[in-house]
Design a protein around this motif. Structure first.
Motif, mmCIF file in Angstrom:
data_model
loop_
_atom_site.group_PDB
_atom_site.id
_atom_site.type_symbol
_atom_site.label_atom_id
_atom_site.label_comp_id
_atom_site.label_asym_id
_atom_site.label_seq_id
_atom_site.Cartn_x
_atom_site.Cartn_y
_atom_site.Cartn_z
ATOM 1 N N GLU A 95 18.548 -62.218 -14.407
ATOM 2 C CA GLU A 95 19.878 -62.087 -13.311
ATOM 3 C C GLU A 95 19.824 -61.015 -12.776
ATOM 4 N N SER A 96 20.335 -60.668 -11.294
ATOM 5 C CA SER A 96 20.531 -59.508 -10.966
ATOM 6 C C SER A 96 21.260 -59.319 -9.823
ATOM 7 N N GLY A 97 21.954 -58.134 -9.507
ATOM 8 C CA GLY A 97 23.093 -58.136 -8.635
ATOM 9 C C GLY A 97 23.629 -56.819 -8.630
ATOM 10 N N THR A 98 24.799 -56.561 -7.823
ATOM 11 C CA THR A 98 25.374 -55.394 -8.092
ATOM 12 C C THR A 98 25.950 -55.311 -9.287
ATOM 13 N N VAL A 99 26.365 -53.901 -10.119
ATOM 14 C CA VAL A 99 27.168 -53.788 -11.364
ATOM 15 C C VAL A 99 28.274 -54.690 -11.523
ATOM 16 N N ASP A 100 29.203 -54.871 -10.328
ATOM 17 C CA ASP A 100 30.239 -55.557 -10.529
ATOM 18 C C ASP A 100 30.158 -57.064 -10.551
ATOM 19 N N GLN A 101 29.075 -57.436 -9.885
ATOM 20 C CA GLN A 101 28.816 -58.973 -9.776
ATOM 21 C C GLN A 101 28.271 -59.227 -11.200
ATOM 22 N N VAL A 102 27.322 -58.639 -11.631
ATOM 23 C CA VAL A 102 26.619 -58.944 -12.923
ATOM 24 C C VAL A 102 27.735 -59.086 -13.963
ATOM 25 N N LEU A 103 28.627 -57.859 -14.103
ATOM 26 C CA LEU A 103 29.319 -57.610 -15.228
ATOM 27 C C LEU A 103 30.681 -58.408 -15.144
ATOM 28 N N ASP A 104 31.315 -58.503 -13.921
ATOM 29 C CA ASP A 104 32.418 -59.210 -13.722
ATOM 30 C C ASP A 104 32.412 -60.769 -13.624
ATOM 31 N N GLN A 105 31.211 -61.210 -13.121
ATOM 32 C CA GLN A 105 30.943 -62.311 -12.934
ATOM 33 C C GLN A 105 29.707 -62.771 -13.321
ATOM 34 N N PRO A 106 29.124 -62.773 -14.717
ATOM 35 C CA PRO A 106 28.019 -62.958 -14.983
ATOM 36 C C PRO A 106 27.721 -64.506 -14.998
ATOM 37 N N GLN A 107 26.516 -64.873 -14.533
ATOM 38 C CA GLN A 107 26.155 -66.340 -14.378
ATOM 39 C C GLN A 107 25.193 -66.787 -15.458
ATOM 40 N N HIS A 108 24.210 -66.114 -16.244
ATOM 41 C CA HIS A 108 23.357 -66.280 -16.818
ATOM 42 C C HIS A 108 23.840 -66.518 -18.219
ATOM 43 N N PRO A 109 23.483 -67.487 -19.073
ATOM 44 C CA PRO A 109 24.162 -67.594 -20.381
ATOM 45 C C PRO A 109 23.732 -66.310 -21.158
ATOM 46 N N TYR A 110 22.556 -65.689 -21.093
ATOM 47 C CA TYR A 110 21.898 -64.384 -21.780
ATOM 48 C C TYR A 110 22.958 -63.037 -21.546
ATOM 49 N N THR A 111 23.199 -63.167 -20.093
ATOM 50 C CA THR A 111 23.995 -61.881 -19.795
ATOM 51 C C THR A 111 25.458 -62.139 -20.696
ATOM 52 N N ARG A 147 18.150 -70.677 -27.513
ATOM 53 C CA ARG A 147 19.388 -69.798 -28.198
ATOM 54 C C ARG A 147 20.678 -70.232 -27.063
ATOM 55 N N CYS A 148 20.413 -70.988 -26.290
ATOM 56 C CA CYS A 148 21.436 -71.418 -25.166
ATOM 57 C C CYS A 148 22.475 -72.643 -25.529
ATOM 58 N N PRO A 149 23.641 -72.324 -25.438
ATOM 59 C CA PRO A 149 24.692 -73.422 -25.615
ATOM 60 C C PRO A 149 24.589 -74.500 -24.677
ATOM 61 N N ARG A 150 24.014 -73.951 -23.480
ATOM 62 C CA ARG A 150 24.160 -75.038 -22.469
ATOM 63 C C ARG A 150 22.627 -75.709 -22.145
ATOM 64 N N HIS A 154 22.094 -74.065 -15.379
ATOM 65 C CA HIS A 154 23.687 -74.073 -15.644
ATOM 66 C C HIS A 154 24.053 -73.032 -15.256
ATOM 67 N N PRO A 155 24.194 -72.314 -14.379
ATOM 68 C CA PRO A 155 25.108 -70.885 -14.259
ATOM 69 C C PRO A 155 26.519 -71.011 -14.383
ATOM 70 N N GLY A 156 27.276 -69.917 -14.645
ATOM 71 C CA GLY A 156 28.523 -69.797 -14.815
ATOM 72 C C GLY A 156 29.063 -69.107 -15.602
ATOM 73 N N SER A 157 30.035 -68.244 -15.316
ATOM 74 C CA SER A 157 30.504 -67.006 -16.265
ATOM 75 C C SER A 157 31.114 -67.443 -17.582
ATOM 76 N N GLN A 158 31.603 -68.614 -17.621
ATOM 77 C CA GLN A 158 32.324 -69.001 -18.691
ATOM 78 C C GLN A 158 31.400 -70.169 -19.624
ATOM 79 N N LEU A 159 31.036 -70.026 -20.760
ATOM 80 C CA LEU A 159 30.128 -70.978 -21.316
ATOM 81 C C LEU A 159 31.170 -71.774 -22.508
ATOM 82 N N ALA A 160 31.023 -72.859 -22.207
ATOM 83 C CA ALA A 160 31.528 -73.787 -23.349
ATOM 84 C C ALA A 160 30.980 -73.557 -24.674
ATOM 85 N N GLY A 161 31.749 -73.428 -25.816
ATOM 86 C CA GLY A 161 31.425 -73.095 -27.051
ATOM 87 C C GLY A 161 31.166 -71.796 -27.314
#
Length: 329
Positions: A237-253, A292-295, A319-326
């Motif tokens: 995952e890469s982007g601006t600091v605000d993008q990655v930290l405020d709206q992380p898309q990868h389950p690892y992030t 290791r990924c719940p998704r 399966h990108p998304g800032s909220q991970l089920a479980g």
């Protein structure tokens, strides 16, 4: 190509040859960095972030080797340069700060000798001029009584002071790019905060670009402009600091952010990412994070490529998304 583009790493691949097979320490890594910008390169130990820095510097030794990709610095592909040409650039136009300052400092030479010799190796400058510049650079790093420190040997300085001197040596020649490999990890938080502030001010003052390699998201949160997260040799995952930290898309992030102590409820166990980092000799088919990924799903059996989440916010995930089920634990 943008006139401000300083570093353009394209599809970099670095491998280590072992009896058990080839270890893909860096696998298809691409980085773009403009003048005066700070990039945070984040990941767990073994993710490939330090090897990425050493590959850019041309400091990979056997049994490792860069086997693919291009490393354009100021429009020149560093991989095509001779050893002599690379030595002229290394330390002069590109500098590296190591986690252990004694990788920079010679224990049997005084600080002034080391700084003056560094300057005179790359510039035609008198001893008096070099000494004055060394003193002023130590002062810029917030080192008290720089004239006294110049006369000291490394063992006479504290760990934090040695690291400040190592950073000062990296800044001495006003390089265009500094690669910092976890230089504040072993320091207490007060000294760490001071050094981060000083480095940030100095890089902005001189227009120097900086790659700050760390496993600590909280460090780069207030330091970097852009952020790249590495896992198992790849940027996921890469982007601006605000993008990655405020709206992380990868389950690892998301897992890294949730595991920060400040994001956990007092009295409860710290959140953690389940499982262990994979063996690079035996990576799972498809997405390396899938065990290791719940998704994880059947789709993850294929290696994901980057998708743009908007505004150059890139993620390698089906399966990108800032909220991970479980959750992530």
């Amino acid at each position: 190509m943008s006139q401000d583009l300083l570093l353009d790493v394209r599809h970099l691949k670095t491998q280590f040859h072992t009896k058990a097979g080839e270890i893909p320490a860096v696998d298809d890594v691409s980085i773009r960095l403009e003048k005066g910008k700070i990039l945070g390169l984040v990941g767990e130990s073994g993710s490939g972030k330090s090897v990425t820095g050493f590959s850019i510097m041309g400091l990979i030794d056997e049994p490792g080797r860069v086997v693919g990709g291009e490393i354009y610095f100021q429009g020149r592909d560093l991989r095509t340069l001779s050893g002599k040409q690379m030595r002229q650039i290394r330390g002069n136009r590109i500098a590296m700060i190591f986690q252990d300052p004694m990788m920079t400092l010679n224990p049997v030479l005084r600080i002034d000798t080391q700084m003056v010799e560094t300057l005179q190796a790359h510039e035609k400058i008198s001893y008096k001029q070099a000494w004055a510049r060394a003193r002023d650079t130590l002062g810029l790093m917030g080192i008290p009584s720089p004239e006294t420190r110049l006369k000291a040997y490394p063992h006479q300085l504290s760990g934090g002071m040695r690291q400040r001197v190592a950073i000062a040596i990296a800044l001495l020649l006003r390089p265009d790019l500094i690669i910092a490999d976890e230089p504040t990890t072993a320091l207490d938080v007060t000294i760490q905060a001071q050094i981060l502030s000083e480095v940030q001010n100095l890089t902005r003052q001189y227009g120097t670009a900086l790659i700050w390699i760390t496993h600590d998201l909280s460090v780069v949160a207030g330091l970097a402009d852009d952020l790249s997260v590495m896992y198992a040799g790849r940027i996921v995952e890469s982007g601006t600091v605000d993008q990655v930290l405020d709206q992380p898309q990868h389950p690892y992030t998301v897992g890294l952010i949730h595991s920060l102590p400040g994001n956990n409820v007092r009295g409860q166990r710290l959140a953690q990412i389940k499982g262990m980092t994979p063996n690079l000799l035996d990576l799972p088919a498809g997405c390396a994070f899938s065990p290791r990924c719940p998704r994880a799903s059947r789709a993850c059996e294929v290696r994901p490529e980057f998708t743009d989440q908007g505004g150059q916010h890139l993620v390698r995930c089906f399966h990108p998304g800032s909220q991970l089920a479980g959750g992530v634990a």
